[in-house]
Motif scaffolding. Structure first.
Motif, short mmCIF file in Angstrom:
data_model
loop_
_atom_site.label_atom_id
_atom_site.label_comp_id
_atom_site.label_asym_id
_atom_site.label_seq_id
_atom_site.Cartn_x
_atom_site.Cartn_y
_atom_site.Cartn_z
N ASP A 162 45.45 41.48 44.13
CA ASP A 162 44.16 41.52 44.81
C ASP A 162 43.20 42.46 44.09
OD1 ASP A 162 42.17 40.96 46.59
OD2 ASP A 162 42.92 42.24 48.18
N ALA A 163 42.83 42.05 42.88
CA ALA A 163 41.94 42.87 42.06
C ALA A 163 40.57 43.05 42.69
CB ALA A 163 41.79 42.21 40.68
N SER A 164 40.22 42.23 43.67
CA SER A 164 38.90 42.32 44.30
C SER A 164 38.84 43.40 45.38
CB SER A 164 38.54 40.97 44.93
OG SER A 164 38.59 39.93 43.99
N ALA A 165 39.96 43.94 45.77
CA ALA A 165 39.98 44.90 46.87
C ALA A 165 39.07 46.09 46.57
CB ALA A 165 41.40 45.38 47.13
N GLY A 166 38.17 46.38 47.50
CA GLY A 166 37.27 47.51 47.36
C GLY A 166 35.95 47.18 46.71
N ALA A 167 35.86 46.06 45.97
CA ALA A 167 34.60 45.68 45.33
C ALA A 167 33.60 45.26 46.41
CB ALA A 167 34.83 44.55 44.34
N GLY A 168 32.46 45.95 46.47
CA GLY A 168 31.54 45.74 47.57
C GLY A 168 31.10 44.30 47.75
N ALA A 169 30.72 43.63 46.65
CA ALA A 169 30.22 42.27 46.76
C ALA A 169 31.29 41.31 47.26
CB ALA A 169 29.69 41.79 45.40
N ASP B 283 37.78 52.57 51.35
CA ASP B 283 38.99 52.57 52.18
C ASP B 283 39.65 51.19 52.24
OD1 ASP B 283 36.92 51.40 53.52
OD2 ASP B 283 37.42 52.26 55.47
N ALA B 284 39.22 50.25 51.41
CA ALA B 284 39.75 48.89 51.47
C ALA B 284 41.20 48.84 51.00
CB ALA B 284 38.90 47.95 50.62
N SER B 285 41.97 47.97 51.60
CA SER B 285 43.37 47.77 51.20
C SER B 285 43.51 46.36 50.63
CB SER B 285 44.30 47.92 52.41
OG SER B 285 44.20 49.21 52.95
N PRO B 286 44.42 46.19 49.69
CA PRO B 286 44.65 44.84 49.16
C PRO B 286 45.10 43.90 50.27
CG PRO B 286 45.68 46.50 47.76
CD PRO B 286 45.24 47.20 49.01
N ILE B 287 44.65 42.66 50.18
CA ILE B 287 45.06 41.63 51.13
C ILE B 287 46.31 40.96 50.57
CG2 ILE B 287 44.41 39.45 52.22
CD1 ILE B 287 41.51 40.40 52.13
N ALA B 288 47.37 40.98 51.36
CA ALA B 288 48.64 40.44 50.88
C ALA B 288 48.52 38.96 50.58
CB ALA B 288 49.74 40.68 51.92
N GLY B 289 48.98 38.57 49.42
CA GLY B 289 48.94 37.17 49.03
C GLY B 289 49.99 36.89 47.98
N ARG B 290 49.55 36.41 46.82
CA ARG B 290 50.48 36.15 45.73
C ARG B 290 51.16 37.46 45.33
NH1 ARG B 290 46.89 34.48 42.02
NH2 ARG B 290 47.00 36.39 40.79
N ALA B 291 52.42 37.36 45.01
CA ALA B 291 53.19 38.55 44.66
C ALA B 291 52.54 39.29 43.50
CB ALA B 291 54.63 38.17 44.29
N ALA B 292 52.52 40.62 43.60
CA ALA B 292 51.90 41.45 42.57
C ALA B 292 52.53 41.17 41.21
CB ALA B 292 52.05 42.92 42.93
N GLY B 293 51.69 40.92 40.22
CA GLY B 293 52.17 40.69 38.86
C GLY B 293 52.66 39.29 38.59
N ALA B 294 52.71 38.45 39.62
CA ALA B 294 53.18 37.07 39.43
C ALA B 294 52.00 36.16 39.11
CB ALA B 294 53.89 36.57 40.68
N PRO B 295 52.09 35.35 38.05
CA PRO B 295 51.00 34.41 37.77
C PRO B 295 50.97 33.28 38.77
CG PRO B 295 52.84 34.03 36.27
CD PRO B 295 53.18 35.25 37.08
N TRP B 296 49.81 32.70 38.96
CA TRP B 296 49.74 31.51 39.79
C TRP B 296 50.37 30.34 39.03
CZ3 TRP B 296 45.47 33.71 37.44
CH2 TRP B 296 44.81 32.93 36.49
#
Length: 621
Positions: A373-380, A60-73
């Protein structure tokens, strides 16, 4: 094969149920073979946090808003050459090579590490010549309370340009300057008023990008844990929000003018979780201040100074890659990768190019930025995010209960807290529970030194007087104890004779362990195999003054006393043994065995004893 034969009925997939956590735990039990799950599959940090290697997925995890989706750092190149003309040539090369942000590191910055630009208008003007500020992000990294003057110099330099179109991060961080320096020309009331006045001046000139920076690097470089770095950064940022609010700004406007800098270290999961945790903490603070929908905070990250090594420095490329990957996936808005020779001296163009290209490959070839937020939902990662945020929040509350970050520094409580965590980490380094590749593990004696433009100069003494005075947060690198021993041992020509008793099956494991341990401290090794008499003859020919017996427990029981006596008679000033004495300690001591090299011991302390017995002086790091 007929393509139709490859078609699958989706209904058939129900016959292959997805494995659940219990299924994975059964497989793990088979591998552990009776070992406790808690000891083998749970990681514990120096801060006392525990992380499960098989944390369950958060469906049920949701992405944490941060860098714009698809935008490189943004790839931020570090500009720290003391000569302004050379710095200009280098930054133009960096921009041409793919960087889209510049970090102007001034000599006063806590992150300058012995180099940096001069803080005068002529040098600044020369350094940024031919740079189009409209096209890049320009970051100021200054210390010793010089950021205000540098900011005003840049304002004068870019008069005539539309300030609203310039992304200049002025980096005003008086609390960070105080923490690093240990002294301040003004008390916090005076500093906060001056901070508010500077921000008002910059806003009055039309600048709108984040101007105030809460920098976690000064805490991390001094030994802070991840939760401590987050807590200190949050407490510093809150102090700045209050200072800006006192000028009449709303909390929303003050937050928009604030950015943070965090450290990207070699623990991939921790680094991925760190920016995510800070965004949760920041949102909680702003919501507590009445902001219903907080905007994401701008987060810059830089790879860890404390994890760099002077020996086998090419391993730093791997460290930087892991840290850059984790920072990018974790949602950093911009990132600086320290060149792999940064701990040796002023990096040359090649080292700087590798630092840029590390990020370019991750962005252009690996496409890490494509998923928000590719980490969203990953348990670790979710577990680390939550536990880091919870621990940091409790530390943050403790800081606030003392009156804020400045008061926590003035009382010495914050330095003490960092010292506890730092001491635990140093113990793990010393016992090689936390190994450093190329330094404490797999040392490479005789390596060719990596080229740098200039060696790191001796540190200048910091001023100790001011309106505020406290113990400064001094940076250190984890490899320093081993590096100091290695420098002394190699300068003194330290050598150990590895005396191998019995058959290869008897001595191979301990001889390999002993060689690696001695070489971690710069002590060269010579090895020979044979009977006690043959080893004594080989020792005489070696020219060594120290011998280390290596074999199995059974061979030790039968031959160690005779071998030790033979080596002593052959001229060995000190005889040590790789292993434990156990019930033989008195007998072996009488035979002349003075030291024991054991797994899990404080290796730098043992090596220091060795050098002392050889009469080789050493300088403490």
């Amino acid at each position: 094969m007929d393509n139709a034969a490859l078609d699958l009925d989706l209904a058939d997939l129900d016959r292959f149920p997805l494995p659940g956590r219990e299924d994975w735990l059964k497989l793990v039990d088979g591998v552990l073979k009776g070992s406790a799950y808690d000891k083998r599959m749970v990681t514990r940090t120096p801060e006392g946090l525990a992380f499960d290697a098989l944390a369950p997925r958060r469906k049920d995890a949701s992405p944490i808003a941060g860098r714009a989706a698809g935008a490189p750092w943004k790839i931020a190149a570090r500009i720290d050459l003391p000569d302004a003309a050379a710095a200009n040539a280098q930054l133009l090369e960096d921009l041409d090579g793919g960087a889209d942000a510049l970090s102007l590191v001034f000599a006063s910055s806590p992150a300058a590490h012995g180099f940096g630009l001069p803080a005068d208008i002529a040098a600044i003007t020369r350094a940024v010549d031919k740079v189009l500020p409209e096209l890049i992000t320009l970051r100021v990294e200054a210390g010793r309370f010089q950021a205000r003057d540098i900011a005003l110099a840049l304002v004068r330099l870019y008069e005539g340009k539309d300030p609203a179109g310039l992304d200049i991060r002025f980096g005003l961080d008086p609390i960070g300057d105080f923490a690093a320096l240990g002294t301040s020309p003004l008390d916090w009331d005076g500093l906060s008023v001056r901070l508010g006045q500077t921000v008002s001046t910059l806003r009055g000139r039309g600048f709108a990008a984040p101007m105030v920076r809460a920098d976690g690097r000064v805490h991390h470089a001094a030994g802070a844990g991840d939760a401590q770095e987050l807590a200190a950064t949050l407490a510093t940022a809150l102090a700045y929000l209050r200072a800006l609010e006192a000028t009449g700004l709303s909390i929303e406007d003050a937050a928009a003018l604030t950015e943070v800098t965090l450290t990207a270290d070699v623990d991939q999961f921790a680094t991925q979780a760190k920016p995510r945790a800070f965004r949760l903490l920041w949102a909680s603070v702003l919501q507590s201040c009445g902001v219903s929908a907080p905007a994401p905070v701008a987060i810059h990250m830089e790879t860890a100074w404390r994890s760099l090594t002077r020996h086998d420095p090419h391993v730093n490329l791997l460290r930087g890659t892991v840290a850059a990957f984790a920072a990018g996936v974790g949602g950093a808005d911009s990132l600086t990768v320290l060149p792999f020779t940064q701990a040796i001296g002023l990096p040359d163009g090649f080292a700087r190019r590798l630092a840029r290209n590390t990020q370019l490959i991750l962005i252009e070839e690996a496409n890490l930025h494509r998923v928000a937020d590719a980490s969203a939902g990953a348990g670790a990662i979710e577990e680390r995010t939550d536990k880091l945020a919870e621990a940091a929040w409790e530390l943050f509350r403790a800081i606030e209960s003392q009156g804020g970050m400045v008061e926590a520094l003035l009382s010495g409580d914050w330095q003490r807290r960092i010292g506890v965590v730092s001491a635990a980490r140093k113990k793990d380094i010393a016992t090689r529970k936390l190994p450093i590749t190329g330094t404490s593990e797999f040392p490479l004696l005789g390596e060719a030194p990596a080229p740098v433009l200039a060696p790191i100069p001796p540190a200048a003494p910091a001023p100790a007087e001011g309106a505020l005075t406290t113990q400064p947060l001094a940076p250190y690198r984890l490899a320093e104890p081993f590096e100091a021993l290695r420098a002394a041992a190699q300068a003194g020509g330290a050598t150990v004779f590895v005396a191998q008793l019995g058959t290869p099956a008897d001595f191979t494991a301990r001889a390999g362990f002993a060689r690696a341990a001695f070489e971690a401290g710069g002590v060269a090794t010579l090895a020979a195999t044979g009977t006690p008499a043959e080893l004594a003859e080989a020792f005489r020919a070696s020219g060594a003054r120290l011998a280390c017996l290596c074999s199995s427990d059974e061979a030790y029981a039968a031959q160690a006393p005779a071998a030790a006596r033979a080596l002593r008679e052959a001229g060995a000033e000190t005889v040590c043994l790789a292993g434990r004495a156990g019930e033989h300690e008195e007998e072996w001591q009488t035979a002349g065995i003075a030291l024991y090299l054991q797994a899990g011991m404080d290796l730098p302390a043992f090596l220091a004893q060795v050098l002392d017995r050889l009469g080789i002086g050493r300088r403490e790091p």
